[in-house]
Design an enzyme around this catalytic site. Structure first.
Site, PDB file in Angstrom:
ATOM      1  N   SER A  13     -24.340 -11.025  18.394  1.00  0.00           N
ATOM      2  CA  SER A  13     -24.904 -12.380  18.480  1.00  0.00           C
ATOM      3  C   SER A  13     -23.876 -13.394  18.986  1.00  0.00           C
ATOM      4  O   SER A  13     -24.229 -14.350  19.684  1.00  0.00           O
ATOM      5  CB  SER A  13     -25.488 -12.817  17.136  1.00  0.00           C
ATOM      6  OG  SER A  13     -24.484 -13.032  16.181  1.00  0.00           O
ATOM      7  N   ASN A  14     -22.604 -13.201  18.661  1.00  0.00           N
ATOM      8  CA  ASN A  14     -21.578 -14.088  19.225  1.00  0.00           C
ATOM      9  C   ASN A  14     -21.446 -13.877  20.732  1.00  0.00           C
ATOM     10  O   ASN A  14     -21.274 -14.846  21.481  1.00  0.00           O
ATOM     11  CB  ASN A  14     -20.240 -13.847  18.523  1.00  0.00           C
ATOM     12  CG  ASN A  14     -20.146 -14.606  17.209  1.00  0.00           C
ATOM     13  OD1 ASN A  14     -20.044 -15.837  17.188  1.00  0.00           O
ATOM     14  ND2 ASN A  14     -20.211 -13.878  16.106  1.00  0.00           N
ATOM     15  N   ASN A 107     -10.313 -13.706  18.815  1.00  0.00           N
ATOM     16  CA  ASN A 107     -11.182 -13.057  17.831  1.00  0.00           C
ATOM     17  C   ASN A 107     -11.894 -14.136  17.018  1.00  0.00           C
ATOM     18  O   ASN A 107     -11.388 -15.244  16.853  1.00  0.00           O
ATOM     19  CB  ASN A 107     -10.335 -12.194  16.882  1.00  0.00           C
ATOM     20  CG  ASN A 107     -11.186 -11.448  15.857  1.00  0.00           C
ATOM     21  OD1 ASN A 107     -12.231 -10.887  16.198  1.00  0.00           O
ATOM     22  ND2 ASN A 107     -10.756 -11.440  14.603  1.00  0.00           N
ATOM     23  N   HIS A 109     -13.570 -14.604  13.129  1.00  0.00           N
ATOM     24  CA  HIS A 109     -13.633 -13.975  11.808  1.00  0.00           C
ATOM     25  C   HIS A 109     -14.402 -14.911  10.878  1.00  0.00           C
ATOM     26  O   HIS A 109     -14.185 -16.126  10.898  1.00  0.00           O
ATOM     27  CB  HIS A 109     -12.220 -13.720  11.277  1.00  0.00           C
ATOM     28  CG  HIS A 109     -12.229 -13.020   9.948  1.00  0.00           C
ATOM     29  ND1 HIS A 109     -12.598 -11.694   9.819  1.00  0.00           N
ATOM     30  CD2 HIS A 109     -11.961 -13.467   8.699  1.00  0.00           C
ATOM     31  CE1 HIS A 109     -12.538 -11.357   8.542  1.00  0.00           C
ATOM     32  NE2 HIS A 109     -12.160 -12.415   7.845  1.00  0.00           N
ATOM     33  N   GLU A 143      -1.434  -8.212  13.285  1.00  0.00           N
ATOM     34  CA  GLU A 143      -1.936  -8.232  11.911  1.00  0.00           C
ATOM     35  C   GLU A 143      -3.450  -8.491  11.935  1.00  0.00           C
ATOM     36  O   GLU A 143      -3.917  -9.365  12.686  1.00  0.00           O
ATOM     37  CB  GLU A 143      -1.224  -9.357  11.140  1.00  0.00           C
ATOM     38  CG  GLU A 143      -1.262  -9.217   9.647  1.00  0.00           C
ATOM     39  CD  GLU A 143      -0.458 -10.329   8.974  1.00  0.00           C
ATOM     40  OE1 GLU A 143      -0.905 -10.842   7.946  1.00  0.00           O
ATOM     41  OE2 GLU A 143       0.595 -10.708   9.510  1.00  0.00           O
ATOM     42  N   LEU A 144      -4.193  -7.764  11.090  1.00  0.00           N
ATOM     43  CA  LEU A 144      -5.656  -7.860  11.095  1.00  0.00           C
ATOM     44  C   LEU A 144      -6.135  -9.279  10.746  1.00  0.00           C
ATOM     45  O   LEU A 144      -5.698  -9.853   9.746  1.00  0.00           O
ATOM     46  CB  LEU A 144      -6.232  -6.868  10.062  1.00  0.00           C
ATOM     47  CG  LEU A 144      -7.762  -6.859   9.913  1.00  0.00           C
ATOM     48  CD1 LEU A 144      -8.422  -6.300  11.158  1.00  0.00           C
ATOM     49  CD2 LEU A 144      -8.167  -6.080   8.678  1.00  0.00           C
ATOM     50  N   GLU A 174     -20.415 -19.983  13.818  1.00  0.00           N
ATOM     51  CA  GLU A 174     -19.653 -19.121  14.737  1.00  0.00           C
ATOM     52  C   GLU A 174     -20.193 -19.284  16.151  1.00  0.00           C
ATOM     53  O   GLU A 174     -19.444 -19.337  17.124  1.00  0.00           O
ATOM     54  CB  GLU A 174     -19.754 -17.649  14.317  1.00  0.00           C
ATOM     55  CG  GLU A 174     -19.037 -17.300  13.027  1.00  0.00           C
ATOM     56  CD  GLU A 174     -19.150 -15.813  12.688  1.00  0.00           C
ATOM     57  OE1 GLU A 174     -18.986 -14.969  13.580  1.00  0.00           O
ATOM     58  OE2 GLU A 174     -19.415 -15.505  11.513  1.00  0.00           O
TER      59      GLU A 174
HETATM   60  C1  GAR Z   1     -19.456 -11.902  12.915  1.00  0.00           C
HETATM   61  O1  GAR Z   1     -19.801 -12.545  11.728  1.00  0.00           O
HETATM   62  C2  GAR Z   1     -17.951 -11.905  13.115  1.00  0.00           C
HETATM   63  O2  GAR Z   1     -17.339 -13.068  12.616  1.00  0.00           O
HETATM   64  C3  GAR Z   1     -17.528 -10.705  12.316  1.00  0.00           C
HETATM   65  O3  GAR Z   1     -18.523  -9.742  12.584  1.00  0.00           O
HETATM   66  C4  GAR Z   1     -19.754 -10.412  12.859  1.00  0.00           C
HETATM   67  C5  GAR Z   1     -20.281  -9.878  14.167  1.00  0.00           C
HETATM   68  O4  GAR Z   1     -21.568 -10.382  14.419  1.00  0.00           O
HETATM   69  N1  GAR Z   1     -16.225 -10.263  12.681  1.00  0.00           N
HETATM   70  C6  GAR Z   1     -15.320  -9.793  11.810  1.00  0.00           C
HETATM   71  O5  GAR Z   1     -15.557  -9.628  10.631  1.00  0.00           O
HETATM   72  C7  GAR Z   1     -13.958  -9.464  12.402  1.00  0.00           C
HETATM   73  N2  GAR Z   1     -13.038  -9.162  11.378  1.00  0.00           N
HETATM   74  P1  GAR Z   1     -22.181 -10.317  15.895  1.00  0.00           P
HETATM   75  O6  GAR Z   1     -22.030  -8.861  16.359  1.00  0.00           O
HETATM   76  O7  GAR Z   1     -23.600 -10.690  15.731  1.00  0.00           O
HETATM   77  O8  GAR Z   1     -21.404 -11.260  16.769  1.00  0.00           O
END
Ligand code: GAR
Length: 212
Positions: A13-14, A107, A109, A143-144, A174
């Protein structure tokens, strides 16, 4: 014309929000490709439907993290990327990979980093009694879920919130902040000094949900 490469692992979705913003706001950029480590990532279909090239580098087909990252970098480099966007890309990347894309790797998060890197962020925020939660777009370091912060969005944690309810509220933000950050990266309006990122045109690097 700058080249953006978006990496996904699932829903995407992002990625969708970035694709739409690139088109609707006529960025001086194109989405060169959407690359997934999972062949069944739902987001691949959206990309294909929008005429965007897709590629899969399946992590299960590689014996080591290094071998996977080397193949991923080979595919990405073939696209001459100016900006590489991790959009729900759920793989830990090797230091060599991160170094190779230093300064052009972003990224998102779903927490107010440096709080709650890793998984189950919303549940952990609720359990910690946080009154505010949010999302962070950052430059990637080895770092993660860590690195210089480009933009953050804050939302209130409401009494009785479930992790899912909070996740939905955060995700909506987001979708606001990630396209904005990628546009800045494309425009070259981000500066990094001593671990702190500033946007040279003075655009806000903080978004507050209306209730926050
Ligand atoms: C999002 O909420 C993003 O912030 C998270 O995964 C989701 C992906 O959603 N990312 C992490 O947790 C990275 N550590 P999407 O596939 O619909 O964009």
């Amino acid at each position: 014309m700058k080249n953006i490469v978006i990496l996904i692992s699932g829903r995407g979705s992002n990625m969708e929000a970035i694709v739409r913003a690139c088109r609707d706001e006529a960025w001086p950029a194109r989405i060169a490709a959407v690359v997934s480590n999972r062949p069944d990532a739902a987001g691949l279909q959206f990309a294909a439907d929008h005429g965007i090239a897709t590629a899969v580098v399946d992590h299960r087909q590689h014996a080591s993290r290094e071998a996977f990252d080397a193949e991923l970098a080979r595919v990405i480099d073939g696209l001459a990327p100016d900006v590489v966007v991790l959009a729900g890309f759920m793989r830990i990347l090797t230091p060599g990979f991160v170094q190779h894309y230093a300064g052009r790797l972003l990224n998102v998060h779903p927490s107010l980093l440096p709080a709650f890197p890793g998984l189950h962020t919303h549940q952990r925020a609720i359990e910690a009694g946080c009154k505010v939660a949010g999302a962070t777009v950052h430059h990637v370091t080895p770092e993660l879920d860590h690195g210089p912060i480009v933009i953050q969005a804050a939302v209130p944690v409401l009494p009785g919130d479930t992790p899912q309810q909070l996740a939905e509220r955060v995700l909506a933000l987001e979708h606001q902040i990630y396209p904005r950050a990628v546009r800045w990266a494309v425009e070259g309006t981000l500066r990094l000094h001593g671990g702190v990122v500033t946007q040279t045109e003075g655009e806000p690097q903080l978004v507050m949900a209306p209730q926050a």
